[in-house]
Scaffold this motif. Structure first.
Motif, mmCIF file in Angstrom:
data_model
loop_
_atom_site.group_PDB
_atom_site.id
_atom_site.type_symbol
_atom_site.label_atom_id
_atom_site.label_comp_id
_atom_site.label_asym_id
_atom_site.label_seq_id
_atom_site.Cartn_x
_atom_site.Cartn_y
_atom_site.Cartn_z
ATOM 1 N N GLY A 1 80.124 140.417 -35.217
ATOM 2 C CA GLY A 1 79.220 142.578 -34.262
ATOM 3 C C GLY A 1 79.110 142.302 -33.029
ATOM 4 N N ASN A 2 78.019 142.332 -31.780
ATOM 5 C CA ASN A 2 78.607 142.666 -30.970
ATOM 6 C C ASN A 2 78.550 141.787 -29.909
ATOM 7 O OD1 ASN A 2 75.736 142.332 -30.723
ATOM 8 N ND2 ASN A 2 75.575 144.739 -31.509
ATOM 9 N N ALA A 3 77.511 141.234 -28.646
ATOM 10 C CA ALA A 3 77.881 140.422 -28.159
ATOM 11 C C ALA A 3 76.966 139.619 -28.137
ATOM 12 C CB ALA A 3 78.100 140.503 -26.551
ATOM 13 N N PHE A 4 75.504 140.574 -28.730
ATOM 14 C CA PHE A 4 74.033 139.382 -28.682
ATOM 15 C C PHE A 4 74.186 139.443 -30.374
ATOM 16 C CE2 PHE A 4 74.614 141.941 -25.046
ATOM 17 C CZ PHE A 4 73.949 141.097 -23.856
ATOM 18 N N ALA B 1 78.639 131.957 -32.369
ATOM 19 C CA ALA B 1 79.884 133.361 -33.604
ATOM 20 C C ALA B 1 80.553 134.019 -32.456
ATOM 21 C CB ALA B 1 78.809 134.145 -34.367
ATOM 22 N N GLY B 2 80.709 134.013 -31.223
ATOM 23 C CA GLY B 2 82.112 134.656 -31.067
ATOM 24 C C GLY B 2 80.965 135.525 -30.101
ATOM 25 N N GLY B 3 80.061 135.315 -30.056
ATOM 26 C CA GLY B 3 79.163 136.407 -28.576
ATOM 27 C C GLY B 3 78.879 136.439 -27.508
ATOM 28 N N PHE B 4 78.244 136.525 -26.650
ATOM 29 C CA PHE B 4 78.670 136.559 -24.613
ATOM 30 C C PHE B 4 78.613 135.607 -24.182
ATOM 31 C CE2 PHE B 4 75.548 135.848 -20.657
ATOM 32 C CZ PHE B 4 76.541 136.880 -20.445
#
Length: 429
Positions: free
Chosen positions: A94-97, A172-175
Motif C-alpha cells: 500500500g502506501n506509507a501508512f 510491512a515496508g511502511g514509513f
C-alpha cells in the motif's frame, strides 16, 4: 554477506546470503511450517488464558469475571476483524501508512501461497495473535469501571486506525520501516502501542470509586503467578517466531528472551527488597513481564550480553514505572499497563539501537548506518507510535462515550462488574 536488520512485511530475515538465493523460487519448508504453527499457538496461549489470568488476579474478586470476559470477547472480535480487513490493511502492499484491500476476507491468497518458507495462512494466524494480545493488554488499564459495550466499540476504532497502520509502518515496508526502525517482535507495535492507549483510557474513564482512600489489592496472587508463567512460556513463540523460520536468528531470540527476563526478575526483586524491605511474588512476577517486554524489540538483533544488560535495565525501569512514574502521572492503571509495557517497551526500543551494534555483539546495522543515526530512528519510531496511538485512542474512547457511555454507575461499580455487567459471581458469596 549483507546484513538486513529490518522486519519485512511478510517475513523477518536477519541475513541474506546472496542475491542468487534471494532470487530462487520460494519452497515450503516443513520444519519452518511446523515451527511457525507452534509459535502461533504459543502466542494465542499468551492471551487466552495468559493475560486473562494475569490481569484477573491483579484486580478485585468482584470484577475478575468481567476481566476474563473482556479479554476473551475482544480476542474473538479482533480475530474476526483481522480476517475481514485487518491483515490486508496491515500487511498488503500500500502506501506509507496503510496496506490495500487486496486481501480482504483473505481473497487472492492462494492455498499454497508462501510467506518466506511457510504458508501465508500461517502468517495470517501468527500476526492475528499479535493483534489479539495487543488489544488484550489495553483492558488492564481501564479495568473495574468501564462498560463492556464501550470496550467493544473502542476496540473496533483503535484496531482499525492505530494497530493496523502502526503494524504496516513498522513491519510491512511502511514509513518507519523505510527509515530503518528496528522492532523485531513488537516493542512499538504491541507494547508501546497498547500502553499509551491504556493510559489515555485510564485518564478518560477516570479513577475507580474510592481510589486513594481504599486499599485496592490483587485478589489472587497464585492466579497472577499462573498467568505470568503462561506468558513467559508463550513469549518464546512471540519472540523466536518473529524470525519467521527455525533458524539461527530464532535461536538467538530464544536465548536472549531467557537471559533478559532472568536479569529483569533479579533487578526488580532486589530493587523492591531494598525499597520496601521485603521481596514479593508480585514483584518477581512483574519483573518477568518487564524483562520480556524490554527484550521484545531487540531479541533478534542483539547479542546475549546486550540482552542481559537490557533485561537488567528493564527490571529497574519497570519498578520505577509502577512506583515513581505512576505517582507522577496520577493515573489509576490497575494492572500497571503503562508502567511496565510502556516504560519497558520504550527502554527496549531505544536500547535496541545501541546493542544491535556489531561492536557490542549484535548483528550490526544496515550498511552505512551509525549508532547515532540508529538511535535517532528508534526515538522517532517511539515518538510516532506514542502520538499516533494516543490520538486514535482518545477518539476511540470519545466515540464509545458518545454512543454508550464509558463508565458504569457508581452503585454498579461498588457492587462489582461481575454481577451487574455479566450476571455472574466468580466465588460463592
Amino acid at each position: 554477506m549483507k546484513k538486513i536488520v529490518t522486519k519485512s512485511g511478510l517475513a523477518s530475515l536477519a541475513l541474506l546470503p546472496s542475491l542468487a538465493m534471494a532470487a530462487a523460487p520460494a519452497v515450503a519448508d516443513k520444519a519452518d511450517n511446523a515451527f511457525m504453527m507452534i509459535c502461533t499457538a504459543l502466542v494465542l496461549f499468551m492471551t487466552i488464558p495468559g493475560i486473562a489470568l494475569f490481569y484477573g488476579g491483579l484486580i478485585r474478586g468482584k470484577n475478575v469475571l468481567s476481566m476474563l470476559t473482556q479479554v476473551a470477547v475482544t480476542f474473538a472480535l479482533v480475530c474476526v476483524l483481522w480476517v475481514l480487513y485487518g491483515y490486508s490493511l496491515a500487511f498488503s502492499e500500500g502506501n506509507a501508512f496503510f496496506g490495500s484491500f487486496q486481501w480482504v476476507m483473505l481473497k487472492n491468497i492462494e492455498l499454497k501461497a508462501l510467506t518466506g518458507s511457510f504458508y501465508q495462512y500461517i502468517h495470517v494466524a501468527f500476526q492475528a495473535s499479535f493483534a489479539c494480545i495487543t488489544v488484550g493488554l489495553i483492558v488492564g488499564a481501564i479495568a473495574e469501571r468501564i462498560r463492556f459495550s464501550a470496550v467493544l466499540i473502542f476496540v473496533v476504532v483503535w484496531l482499525t486506525f492505530a494497530y493496523l497502520p502502526i503494524a504496516h509502518m513498522v513491519w510491512a515496508g511502511g514509513f518507519l520501516a523505510q527509515d530503518g526502525a528496528l522492532d523485531f517482535a513488537g516493542g512499538t507495535v504491541v507494547h508501546i502501542n497498547a500502553a499509551v492507549a491504556g493510559l489515555v483510557g485510564a485518564y478518560l474513564v477516570g479513577k475507580r470509586a474510592g481510589f486513594g482512600k481504599e486499599a485496592f489489592k490483587p485478589h489472587n496472587l497464585p492466579m497472577v503467578f499462573t498467568g505470568t508463567a503462561i506468558l513467559y512460556v508463550g513469549w518464546f513463540g512471540f519472540n523466536a517466531g518473529s524470525a519467521s523460520a527455525a533458524n539461527e536468528i530464532a535461536a538467538l531470540a530464544f536465548l536472549n528472551t531467557v537471559v533478559a527476563t532472568a536479569g529483569a526478575v533479579l533487578t526488580w526483586t532486589f530493587g523492591e527488597w531494598l525499597h520496601r524491605g521485603k521481596p514479593s511474588l508480585l514483584g518477581a512476577s512483574s519483573g518477568f513481564i518487564a524483562g520480556l517486554v524490554a527484550i521484545t524489540p531487540a531479541c533478534g538483533y542483539v547479542g546475549v550480553g546486550g540482552a542481559l544488560v537490557i533485561g537488567l535495565i528493564g527490571g529497574v525501569a519497570g519498578l520505577w514505572g509502577v512506583t515513581v512514574l505512576k505517582r507522577w502521572l496520577r493515573v489509576d492503571d490497575p494492572c500497571d499497563v503503562f508502567g511496565v509495557h510502556g516504560v519497558c517497551g520504550i527502554v527496549g526500543c531505544l536500547l535496541t539501537g545501541v546493542f544491535a551494534s556489531s561492536s557490542l555483539g549484535g548483528v550490526g546495522y544496515a550498511e552505512g548506518v551509525t549508532m547515532g543515526h540508529q538511535m535517532w530512528i528508534q526515538l522517532l519510531s517511539v515518538g510516532v507510535t506514542i502520538i499516533w496511538t494516543g490520538v486514535v485512542a482518545f477518539v476511540g474512547f470519545k466515540i464509545a462515550d458518545m454512543v454508550v457511555g464509558l463508565r458504569v454507575s457508581e452503585d454498579h461499580e461498588r457492587e462489582g462488574l461481575d454481577v451487574n455487567s455479566h450476571g455472574e459471581n466468580a466465588y460463592n458469596q
